[in-house]
Design a protein around this motif. Structure first.
Motif, mmCIF file in Angstrom:
data_model
loop_
_atom_site.group_PDB
_atom_site.id
_atom_site.type_symbol
_atom_site.label_atom_id
_atom_site.label_comp_id
_atom_site.label_asym_id
_atom_site.label_seq_id
_atom_site.Cartn_x
_atom_site.Cartn_y
_atom_site.Cartn_z
ATOM 1 N N VAL A 433 0.834 -1.195 0.000
ATOM 2 C CA VAL A 433 0.000 0.000 0.000
ATOM 3 C C VAL A 433 0.866 1.242 0.000
ATOM 4 O O VAL A 433 1.962 1.256 0.573
ATOM 5 C CB VAL A 433 -0.960 0.016 1.225
ATOM 6 N N ALA A 434 0.400 2.274 -0.668
ATOM 7 C CA ALA A 434 1.027 3.589 -0.636
ATOM 8 C C ALA A 434 -0.075 4.628 -0.517
ATOM 9 O O ALA A 434 -1.122 4.512 -1.177
ATOM 10 C CB ALA A 434 1.857 3.837 -1.883
ATOM 11 N N VAL A 435 0.153 5.635 0.322
ATOM 12 C CA VAL A 435 -0.839 6.691 0.537
ATOM 13 C C VAL A 435 -0.244 8.023 0.110
ATOM 14 O O VAL A 435 0.902 8.340 0.453
ATOM 15 C CB VAL A 435 -1.263 6.747 2.017
ATOM 16 N N VAL A 436 -1.029 8.800 -0.642
ATOM 17 C CA VAL A 436 -0.602 10.134 -1.062
ATOM 18 C C VAL A 436 -1.735 11.111 -0.784
ATOM 19 O O VAL A 436 -2.893 10.714 -0.619
ATOM 20 C CB VAL A 436 -0.233 10.184 -2.566
ATOM 21 N N GLY A 444 -8.670 20.808 1.334
ATOM 22 C CA GLY A 444 -7.337 21.131 0.834
ATOM 23 C C GLY A 444 -6.704 19.919 0.205
ATOM 24 O O GLY A 444 -6.429 19.876 -0.999
ATOM 25 N N GLU A 445 -6.470 18.887 0.992
ATOM 26 C CA GLU A 445 -5.996 17.600 0.521
ATOM 27 C C GLU A 445 -6.638 16.514 1.368
ATOM 28 O O GLU A 445 -6.951 16.718 2.539
ATOM 29 C CB GLU A 445 -4.468 17.483 0.637
ATOM 30 N N VAL A 446 -6.836 15.345 0.762
ATOM 31 C CA VAL A 446 -7.276 14.156 1.502
ATOM 32 C C VAL A 446 -6.417 12.988 1.051
ATOM 33 O O VAL A 446 -5.735 13.043 0.029
ATOM 34 C CB VAL A 446 -8.773 13.835 1.259
ATOM 35 N N GLY A 447 -6.461 11.925 1.829
ATOM 36 C CA GLY A 447 -5.633 10.777 1.516
ATOM 37 C C GLY A 447 -6.233 9.873 0.457
ATOM 38 O O GLY A 447 -7.454 9.683 0.399
ATOM 39 N N LYS A 448 -5.360 9.329 -0.386
ATOM 40 C CA LYS A 448 -5.752 8.310 -1.346
ATOM 41 C C LYS A 448 -4.807 7.131 -1.167
ATOM 42 O O LYS A 448 -3.576 7.293 -1.208
ATOM 43 C CB LYS A 448 -5.686 8.834 -2.775
ATOM 44 N N ALA A 449 -5.380 5.956 -0.938
ATOM 45 C CA ALA A 449 -4.589 4.753 -0.734
ATOM 46 C C ALA A 449 -4.567 3.915 -2.004
ATOM 47 O O ALA A 449 -5.637 3.583 -2.549
ATOM 48 C CB ALA A 449 -5.158 3.942 0.416
ATOM 49 N N PHE A 450 -3.376 3.609 -2.473
ATOM 50 C CA PHE A 450 -3.200 2.689 -3.597
ATOM 51 C C PHE A 450 -2.884 1.323 -3.002
ATOM 52 O O PHE A 450 -1.848 1.136 -2.347
ATOM 53 C CB PHE A 450 -2.072 3.170 -4.508
#
Length: 500
Positions: A433-436, A444-450
């Motif tokens: 998993v990687a989160v950006v 403003g920004e929120v997390g997205k998990a790949f």
């Protein structure tokens, strides 16, 4: 001589402002004199429960008058304040307790319908803790028989306050620094007071101001640029436990609020609120924002539509609180596209690779029990390496252009992907998993998990919600066959962001 410890500052404020309201919360008004009396009383009980100088006290709860009393009583008794994020899970707070060896924990039990005290006891052995209490009632429950509860005379409490020195550690605020694991940034009393004084002077804050504190007290801005600024200036503070736009507008109108610092999301919510046209918000005179990229149009609308005379942006971090700040009269374009110039006592420069370096009076003493991380963050010349890439114009105005770190800011809170990734890797069905951080209009920004694996998006989000504060939980989940990595095995997050 100006007060350079928090106990001395509290006494000075009580003497100077006396019966003037220091805090207003609902139907409760607390004067500066009352505040000192309440702090002295709780400090005496803390000492009676065995709290020794330099011991740590964890406070876990939302903004309230009781939070303020607890924090000030901690330092009045000569101890060190460790604020915990009110949205943290019990597991996260237990980690702070264990790492700081805190001997006292004050918890707002029942906040957001949760059983914080029971959850914390279940999540941790609490081996160092002698006293726990319900922050909402400022109660204390003695734990263990090694130190008996005793009555403490007033002169002993005052002696504790007198013994506090400007260079003593006043507070430890946790941040991730340069890696994904939280680190405790330590500040001395003189630093906590000094940075608040610099900010208050640039903002022109006076005893006539009425300050709506939306920024959480557990954050350096709510605590140092809120509570401590109030003691320095005599401004009346209005703590807000949870942000509600209609309630906020009603408070501004009824109480004639003049100061409203906050993340850009606060002002965006006000501007788009359906009932704003019927509200009189004309009392607002100063707004300070930052923590995310601020659109030029937002600054213009804050000035024109909300009628706020002074709108400025600033740059800070837990390790230095406030580094740069715009000044009154700066044009909207400058305010929106830069973070202003270094405040008195601080200096900035751009180092190798475009990294922003800062130095000065308000750079932290160091990270708790982590000399290696401290040496990595602060070089031999005293420059703090921020991990942000920036530019300085001829006048010294700072523009942040990128991050060396992967940290992103969601609704004004720092989120460190490494921490989220560590949690998600414990879920069955998550192989990698990687989160950006990805752009979001409101936050403003929120997390997205790949995610690589069979776990569904709902399972990923539910798992994260059980273990992490809500602002850390990814809002988007995308399944991917394999994460892009370079030859050394590092995930290429720039590729993930560009594809989002």
């Amino acid at each position: 001589m100006a007060a350079d410890t928090i106990p001395a500052l509290l006494r000075e404020a009580a003497e100077r402002y006396g019966d003037k309201p220091a805090y207003v919360e609902g139907d409760t008004t607390l004067t500066f004199a009352d505040l000192l009396a309440r702090v002295r009383e709780l400090a005496g009980r803390l000492v009676g429960h065995g709290l020794a100088p330099q011991e740590r006290v964890v406070i876990w709860g939302p903004n309230s008058i009781e939070w303020v009393i607890a924090a000030l009583a901690t330092t009045y008794a000569g101890a060190t304040l460790v604020p915990a994020n009110s949205r943290y899970t019990a597991h996260e707070v237990a980690d702070l307790v264990d790492r700081t060896a805190a001997t006292t924990v004050l918890v707002h039990d029942g906040f957001l319908g949760k059983s914080q005290i029971a959850d914390l006891r279940a999540a941790s052995r609490l081996e160092t803790v002698r006293a726990m209490g319900n922050l909402a009632r400022l109660s204390l429950d003695h734990r263990g028989g090694e130190r008996h509860v005793r009555e403490v005379a007033a002169d002993e409490v005052e002696a504790r306050a007198d013994a506090v020195l400007p260079d003593d550690v006043a507070d430890i605020l946790f941040t991730s620094g340069t890696t994904g694991r939280a680190k405790g940034a330590m500040s001395a009393h003189r630093q906590t007071i000094g940075v608040a004084r610099a900010w208050a002077e640039l903002g022109g804050v006076t005893a006539d101001d009425r300050y709506l504190v939306v920024n959480p007290f557990f954050h350096s801005f709510g605590y140092k640029i809120g509570i401590v600024v109030g003691l320095l200036t005599g401004a009346t503070l209005y703590p807000v436990a949870t942000f509600d736009v209609d309630r906020t507008m009603e408070l501004i109108e009824r109480e004639r609020i003049t100061l409203l610092p906050g993340a850009p999301t606060i002002y965006q919510s006000l501007l788009t609120a359906p009932g704003r046209a019927s509200r009189d918000l004309s009392s607002l005179r100063l707004a300070v924002t930052g923590a995310a990229v601020v659109p030029v149009v937002l600054i213009e609308r804050m000035r024109e539509e909300l009628g706020i005379d002074q709108v400025v942006t600033a740059f800070g971090m837990t390790e230095a609180v406030v580094v740069t700040m715009c000044r009154d009269g700066d044009p909207a374009e400058l305010v929106a596209t830069t973070c202003g110039r270094a405040i008195p006592g601080m200096e900035t420069r751009i180092g190798d690779g475009g990294e922003l370096l800062v130095r000065g009076d308000y750079v932290m003493l160091g990270y708790l029990d982590d000399p290696e991380a401290t040496a990595e963050a602060i070089d031999s010349d005293g420059w703090l390496h921020t991990g942000d890439i920036g530019e300085l114009d001829e006048a010294g105005n700072l523009r942040i252009t990128d991050r060396l770190k992967d940290m992103y800011i969601s609704g004004g809170f720092n989120v460190y992907p490494a921490e989220v990734e560590q949690a998600l890797m414990r879920l069955d069905g998550v192989d990698d998993v990687a989160v950006v951080g990805v752009p979001d209009e409101r936050m403003g920004e929120v997390g997205k998990a790949f995610v690589v694996g069979t776990a569904t998006a709902d399972e990923v989000v539910a798992f994260a919600k059980e273990r992490l504060a809500n602002f850390k939980v990814p809002r988007h989940v995308e399944h991917i066959d394999v994460l892009p990595r370079n030859l050394s095995g590092k995930v290429l997050k720039t590729e993930l962001r560009s594809g989002s």
